[in-house]
Design an enzyme around this catalytic site. Structure first.
Site, PDB file in Angstrom:
ATOM      1  N   LYS A 193      24.409  29.505 -20.985  1.00 54.32           N
ATOM      2  CA  LYS A 193      23.353  29.104 -21.929  1.00 54.32           C
ATOM      3  C   LYS A 193      22.994  30.246 -22.863  1.00 54.32           C
ATOM      4  CE  LYS A 193      21.857  24.889 -20.164  1.00 54.32           C
ATOM      5  NZ  LYS A 193      20.883  23.930 -19.685  1.00 54.32           N
ATOM      6  N   LYS A 248      25.246  15.567 -21.894  1.00 56.55           N
ATOM      7  CA  LYS A 248      24.449  14.842 -22.873  1.00 56.55           C
ATOM      8  C   LYS A 248      24.238  15.659 -24.144  1.00 56.55           C
ATOM      9  CE  LYS A 248      20.459  15.047 -19.725  1.00 56.55           C
ATOM     10  NZ  LYS A 248      20.439  16.356 -19.203  1.00 56.55           N
ATOM     11  N   LYS A 279      33.062  19.250 -18.759  1.00 52.00           N
ATOM     12  CA  LYS A 279      32.223  18.260 -18.067  1.00 52.00           C
ATOM     13  C   LYS A 279      31.506  17.370 -19.078  1.00 52.00           C
ATOM     14  CE  LYS A 279      27.574  19.910 -17.389  1.00 52.00           C
ATOM     15  NZ  LYS A 279      26.381  19.966 -16.668  1.00 52.00           N
TER      16      LYS A 279
HETATM   17  P1  ATP Z   1      23.014  19.341 -20.488  1.00 45.84           P
HETATM   18  O1  ATP Z   1      24.211  18.549 -20.837  1.00 45.84           O
HETATM   19  O2  ATP Z   1      21.848  19.133 -21.410  1.00 45.84           O
HETATM   20  O3  ATP Z   1      23.315  20.783 -20.170  1.00 45.84           O
HETATM   21  P2  ATP Z   1      23.257  18.039 -18.011  1.00 45.84           P
HETATM   22  O4  ATP Z   1      23.883  16.785 -18.532  1.00 45.84           O
HETATM   23  O5  ATP Z   1      24.100  19.019 -17.278  1.00 45.84           O
HETATM   24  O6  ATP Z   1      22.464  18.776 -19.144  1.00 45.84           O
HETATM   25  P3  ATP Z   1      21.071  18.185 -16.106  1.00 45.84           P
HETATM   26  O7  ATP Z   1      19.701  17.666 -16.354  1.00 45.84           O
HETATM   27  O8  ATP Z   1      21.257  19.660 -16.154  1.00 45.84           O
HETATM   28  O9  ATP Z   1      22.075  17.513 -17.114  1.00 45.84           O
HETATM   29  O10 ATP Z   1      21.647  17.629 -14.722  1.00 45.84           O
HETATM   30  C1  ATP Z   1      21.092  16.616 -13.929  1.00 45.84           C
HETATM   31  C2  ATP Z   1      21.997  16.366 -12.733  1.00 45.84           C
HETATM   32  O11 ATP Z   1      23.222  15.772 -13.160  1.00 45.84           O
HETATM   33  C3  ATP Z   1      22.393  17.638 -11.978  1.00 45.84           C
HETATM   34  O12 ATP Z   1      22.366  17.385 -10.594  1.00 45.84           O
HETATM   35  C4  ATP Z   1      23.789  17.911 -12.440  1.00 45.84           C
HETATM   36  O13 ATP Z   1      24.539  18.607 -11.470  1.00 45.84           O
HETATM   37  C5  ATP Z   1      24.334  16.498 -12.648  1.00 45.84           C
HETATM   38  N1  ATP Z   1      25.411  16.464 -13.650  1.00 45.84           N
HETATM   39  C6  ATP Z   1      25.328  16.868 -14.933  1.00 45.84           C
HETATM   40  N2  ATP Z   1      26.483  16.659 -15.587  1.00 45.84           N
HETATM   41  C7  ATP Z   1      27.336  16.100 -14.689  1.00 45.84           C
HETATM   42  C8  ATP Z   1      28.704  15.648 -14.739  1.00 45.84           C
HETATM   43  N3  ATP Z   1      29.410  15.712 -15.850  1.00 45.84           N
HETATM   44  N4  ATP Z   1      29.260  15.136 -13.634  1.00 45.84           N
HETATM   45  C9  ATP Z   1      28.552  15.048 -12.484  1.00 45.84           C
HETATM   46  N5  ATP Z   1      27.261  15.456 -12.359  1.00 45.84           N
HETATM   47  C10 ATP Z   1      26.648  15.971 -13.434  1.00 45.84           C
END
Ligand code: ATP
Ligand code: LTN
Length: 335
Positions: free
Chosen positions: A118, A203, A200
């Site tokens: 980040k 969002k 990965k």
């Molecule tokens: P950003 O994309 O804004 O960095 P994020 O999509 O990683 O955020 P978080 O709010 O950080 O979302 O994560 C919420 C939950 O979803 C966490 O437990 C994280 O491990 C899980 N998660 C996030 N992205 C994935 C993915 N691509 N596959 C599986 N689990 C995920």
């Protein structure tokens, strides 16, 4: 006689209100939250304090916090059976985080890959909150003496530092915190981008074709899956180097419960077109009830606020027990 009446294990998790969750968030984390709610005492939070580290626009944060709260209830989490709350409504999180900051080494916080990622991505705002982010996360978990924490694979390192902090505190001050275990699903723990299956699904991906939002319309879901990147072999099988197909197989397996072996059998002799159609239908089916419930809940703001208040009250009661214990142990002067 020994009391054999087992208490239910405690589960805690949280998600930041940084936008509509993706299919990755859902399959990696939220779906497990719902499944675990039947067998455990569960606490689920909207981690609004964590999201301040990326300085969201205040109005957007307020809106997204309530939306994320509605999303959690729309998963089918019963607010009477589970404790569903907004992190900043329970001040004990920030209080314990301070105490834990003093049991965290600078070097171990500096090693967190999420911090490094980040700060590289946003060099204009490398704030101290971003640095101590995992300590606040540790406080979220340790306050409730959680046994299990359902998360996606990317959060594993944060669970490890939580255990290290808890262990150090327990060694210095005496047993205070339960050491939590991560709960990471076998499939779905790392859903990849539909456009770049080496990354990965996220969002915050600037290309919306890379992710499926949990609130995407059915036709949008179908379109995105149909344009997912695959390979030229045209054979549905799970294998190294077939990242796009592996990812779709993971998604399909999560939504249908079918094993990879079964999927390979079912699609033997069929092309990627048929397979993508089936994946798209499975995802649409999986998300449909959730989307309907979300719409219904968003139209009843009074109910959402009532649930959030109840959740905060129940969470604060439990949190205070652990906070008081930690304060006493550290020698803070208590009245
Ligand atoms: P950003 O994309 O804004 O960095 P994020 O999509 O990683 O955020 P978080 O709010 O950080 O979302 O994560 C919420 C939950 O979803 C966490 O437990 C994280 O491990 C899980 N998660 C996030 N992205 C994935 C993915 N691509 N596959 C599986 N689990 C995920
Ligand atoms: N860091 C997590 C969100 C989060 C969390 C938690 C997860 C904040 N507090 C406590 C589990 C337990 C994330 O970004 N996904």
């Amino acid at each position: 006689m020994e009391n054999t009446a087992e208490r239910k294990k405690i589960v805690l998790s949280a998600i930041q209100p940084t936008g509509t969750p993706t299919l990755g968030n859902y399959l990696g984390a939220l779906k497990n939250w719902k499944n675990m709610s039947k067998d455990y005492d569960c606490l689920y939070a909207v981690a609004d304090l964590h999201s301040l580290t990326v300085r969201p626009e205040p109005q957007a944060l307020r809106r997204q916090t309530l939306e994320m709260y509605a999303i959690l209830l729309a998963l089918g989490l019963d607010p009477e059976e589970n404790i569903v709350f907004i992190q900043s409504h329970v001040p004990q999180h920030a209080q314990l985080a301070w105490i834990l900051n003093c049991s965290t080494q600078f070097g171990e916080a500096a090693r967190m890959t999420q911090f490094k990622d980040k700060s590289e991505k946003h060099p204009e705002n490398v704030n101290v909150g971003l640095f101590t982010y995992p300590v606040l996360m540790a406080a979220d978990i340790l306050l409730y003496q959680a046994d299990y924490v359902p998360i996606g694979a990317d959060q594993k390192q944060h669970l490890e530092i939580t255990r290290d902090i808890a262990e150090r505190f327990n060694t210095v001050y005496g047993n205070t915190f339960k050491l939590p275990e991560p709960f990471i699903g076998k499939v779905g723990a790392r859903v990849m981008s539909l456009q770049d299956p080496m990354q990965k699904m996220s969002k915050s991906d600037p290309n919306p074709k890379g992710f499926i939002s949990m609130l995407d319309e059915d036709n949008v879901i179908v379109k995105k899956i149909k344009s997912a990147v695959t390979d030229s072999e045209a054979k549905v099988r799970y294998a190294e180097g077939k990242d796009g197909i592996n990812n779709l197989m993971g998604i399909y397996s999560c939504c249908t419960g079918l094993s990879y072996e079964q999927i390979e059998k079912d699609f033997d002799g069929k092309g990627y077109g048929d397979f993508k159609q089936a994946v798209a239908e499975a995802v649409v089916c999986e998300l449909r009830p959730f989307k309907e419930e979300f719409k219904r809940l968003m139209a009843d703001k009074a109910y959402l606020l009532e649930c959030a208040e109840l959740g905060a009250e129940k969470a604060a009661h439990l949190a205070q027990r652990t906070l008081s214990k930690a304060m006493k142990k550290t020698g803070l002067f208590m009245l």
